[in-house]
Design an enzyme around this catalytic site. Structure first.
Site, short mmCIF file in Angstrom:
data_model
loop_
_atom_site.label_atom_id
_atom_site.label_comp_id
_atom_site.label_asym_id
_atom_site.label_seq_id
_atom_site.Cartn_x
_atom_site.Cartn_y
_atom_site.Cartn_z
CE1 TYR A 1 -3.29 2.92 0.90
CE2 TYR A 1 -1.83 3.40 2.85
CZ TYR A 1 -2.99 3.75 1.84
OH TYR A 1 -3.60 5.03 1.99
O1 LIG Z 1 -2.07 6.82 7.84
C1 LIG Z 1 -2.11 6.31 6.98
O2 LIG Z 1 -1.73 6.51 5.91
C2 LIG Z 1 -3.09 5.19 6.82
O3 LIG Z 1 -3.86 5.04 7.93
C3 LIG Z 1 -4.70 4.14 8.18
O4 LIG Z 1 -3.70 2.97 8.54
P1 LIG Z 1 -3.49 2.54 10.08
O5 LIG Z 1 -2.55 3.51 10.58
O6 LIG Z 1 -2.77 1.10 9.92
O7 LIG Z 1 -4.72 2.42 10.70
P2 LIG Z 1 -5.54 1.18 11.40
O8 LIG Z 1 -5.61 0.02 10.29
O9 LIG Z 1 -6.96 1.79 11.80
O10 LIG Z 1 -4.71 0.39 12.44
C4 LIG Z 1 -4.54 1.55 13.37
C5 LIG Z 1 -3.59 1.14 14.34
O11 LIG Z 1 -4.24 -0.22 15.20
C6 LIG Z 1 -3.17 -1.11 15.10
N1 LIG Z 1 -4.26 -2.58 15.04
C7 LIG Z 1 -5.00 -2.80 13.94
C8 LIG Z 1 -5.63 -3.94 13.98
C9 LIG Z 1 -5.71 -4.61 14.75
O12 LIG Z 1 -6.54 -5.77 14.73
N2 LIG Z 1 -5.01 -4.44 16.04
C10 LIG Z 1 -4.33 -3.34 16.13
O13 LIG Z 1 -3.61 -3.15 17.14
C11 LIG Z 1 -2.59 -1.27 13.84
O14 LIG Z 1 -1.26 -1.75 14.09
C12 LIG Z 1 -2.20 0.48 14.28
O15 LIG Z 1 -1.14 0.66 14.99
C13 LIG Z 1 -5.57 3.41 7.05
O16 LIG Z 1 -6.08 2.49 7.26
C14 LIG Z 1 -4.89 3.80 5.84
O17 LIG Z 1 -5.48 3.61 4.78
C15 LIG Z 1 -3.97 5.18 5.57
O18 LIG Z 1 -3.39 5.27 4.65
#
Ligand SMILES: O=C(O)[C@H]1O[C@H](OP(=O)(O)OP(=O)(O)OC[C@H]2O[C@@H](n3ccc(=O)[nH]c3=O)[C@H](O)[C@@H]2O)[C@H](O)[C@@H](O)[C@@H]1O
Length: 444
Positions: A256
């Site tokens: 991504y």
């Molecule tokens: O900042 C960005 O550019 C990105 O932000 C998000 O990605 P992410 O920060 O990974 O958001 P989430 O998928 O909501 O995860 C948030 C946090 O929760 C954590 N997480 C996620 C899923 C889970 O089951 N458990 C968990 O602890 C992840 O490791 C992460 O630290 C968006 O999903 C992306 O599309 C975007 O581009």
């Protein structure tokens, strides 16, 4: 042939944001026809060729599709069933594109039925800009939520065209009918972890789709200024914080992130060659009402309410994983600020007449919060204790932390996030409970 092999052959046949793959058989098996021709008589063979040719001409002359036949070979040429075009469609398009204020701005918002696209479209229309939306309504997550956003936009006077950014004919038609001053490009295949399941959808939407859009913009007259969504994920494995736009972005941790980084370089080339004015916005984990159900804050809420276990990732030595969670209203402010300070493209007839603006901004909150804290706030707001399981951060594309330096956006257009995570989640939870009507069942 393995699934992966099959998919690689159909890279061009998937939608801009295809969501869950449902591979289909391409319908024009010329090679089969060729194989079978040996058993036909010569006249039967030529009749078949003639019929195929007639079918081909017929398909070429049909109005373009909305993207229902995603796996059709060369679907940009052989566009399927009609659902755009015609006098009434053009009338709606022109009406939606007409500014209600003296700004004279007319904005094409791609991904308008998506989370950020929906909020940005609404804000643009509310202040009087002409707005036309474009969305392919794929099923990466619940299309019902996208339809609800579309209905709200429709009530505010925004027509969301159902179509795909990979549909060249549709893009051309849109630019032929409306002289867009700006394109707010928010259509993308989002999600960091899903890229391991469905890699080609990222390439197709975030690289091929982006290029198709730039091609259409470069040929449009007038050329619009483009503002588009990159991602905080381009900072990848960097450890220096906060992340600044000047930092290196050559170590993506997910496909991504790699596609967003590639798109930033493609933007550079189109700016350089064609004089397109392009502004890339690196969003930091955007959340809020009408958000994306694939994001952690959203499905944690659902799972906590349903009594399902949630998984919280942690770093090495039990260190916390943190995100610079940014509330949607702050992101909308940033998008509008970037749009309002964008300069005109300098090309004409596909040729550059002078150098054009090329900018990149972080849009974050500058206040990273550990995921454990996110869960604590949700438990408090939902008044339900979460059933938690802590696991080491898997190697799935996730990075340990994000933290934005936003001084550039602040100095260029006064960007200043105002919503902390607790306040923002309160608004999200309020929306969530009313949207799903207090139901603890599955999402619509
Ligand atoms: O900042 C960005 O550019 C990105 O932000 C998000 O990605 P992410 O920060 O990974 O958001 P989430 O998928 O909501 O995860 C948030 C946090 O929760 C954590 N997480 C996620 C899923 C889970 O089951 N458990 C968990 O602890 C992840 O490791 C992460 O630290 C968006 O999903 C992306 O599309 C975007 O581009």
């Amino acid at each position: 042939m393995s699934f992966l092999k099959t998919m690689s052959h159909h890279l061009d046949d998937v939608p801009s944001s295809p969501g869950k793959f449902k591979p289909d058989k391409p319908s024009l098996y010329f090679h089969r026809i060729r194989l079978q021709s040996s058993v036909f008589s010569r006249s039967a063979f030529w009749s078949l060729i003639f019929l195929t040719f007639v079918a081909f001409i017929f398909l070429l002359s049909a109005p373009s599709s909305t993207g229902s036949s995603y796996f059709h070979p060369r679907r940009d040429l052989l566009s399927g069933a009609a659902s755009w075009g015609g006098r009434e469609w053009e009338r709606r398009l022109r009406k939606s594109a007409t500014p209600k204020s003296s700004s004279g701005r007319t904005v094409l918002v791609t991904g308008a039925a998506g989370f950020v696209g929906f909020h940005v479209s609404r804000a643009l229309r509310q202040r009087g800009d002409g707005v036309v939306g474009l969305d392919n309504f794929n099923d990466y997550y619940d299309p019902g939520l996208k339809r609800d956003r579309q209905n709200i936009l429709s009530r505010s006077g925004v027509f969301v065209v159902e179509g795909d950014i990979n549909d060249h004919a549709l893009l051309k038609k849109l630019f032929d009918v409306v002289p867009f001053t700006h394109v707010m490009h928010l259509a993308a295949q989002a999600g960091v972890r899903y890229a391991m399941q469905n890699p080609y959808s990222y390439v197709h939407s975030n690289i091929a789709g982006f290029t198709k859009l730039l091609e259409a913009c470069k040929s449009a007259n007038p050329q619009p200024a483009i503002i588009w969504a990159s991602s905080s994920s381009v900072y990848g494995l960097n450890s220096k914080v906060p992340f600044s736009e000047k930092d290196r972005t050559d170590r993506p941790a997910s496909l991504y992130a790699a596609t967003k980084k590639a798109a930033e370089e493609i933007a550079h080339a189109y700016n350089h060659i064609y004089g397109l004015s392009i502004t890339g916005l690196r969003f930091f984990t955007v959340y809020g009402p009408y958000g994306r159900p694939d994001m952690a804050y959203f499905f944690f809420t659902k799972d906590i309410l349903n009594g399902n276990q949630i998984t919280i990732y942690e770093g090495p030595d039990h260190s916390s994983v943190a995100r610079d969670f940014t509330y949607i209203d702050d992101i909308v402010e940033g998008c509008l600020g970037a749009l309002d300070t964008s300069k005109k493209s300098t090309g004409s007839g596909g040729k550059k007449t002078g150098s054009a603006q090329l900018r990149t901004f972080n849009l974050g909150n500058t206040s990273p919060v550990p995921v454990t804290e996110l869960v604590r706030i949700l438990e408090k707001l939902l008044k339900v204790k979460a059933n938690k399981k802590v696991l080491p951060l898997p190697r799935n594309g996730d990075v340990k932390f994000t933290h934005a330096n936003i001084s550039l956006a602040h100095s260029e257009f006064g960007y200043e996030p105002k919503t902390n995570l607790e306040t923002g989640l309160k608004k999200f939870v309020k929306w969530y409970l009313s949207y799903y009507n207090g139901s603890k069942n599955t999402l619509r």
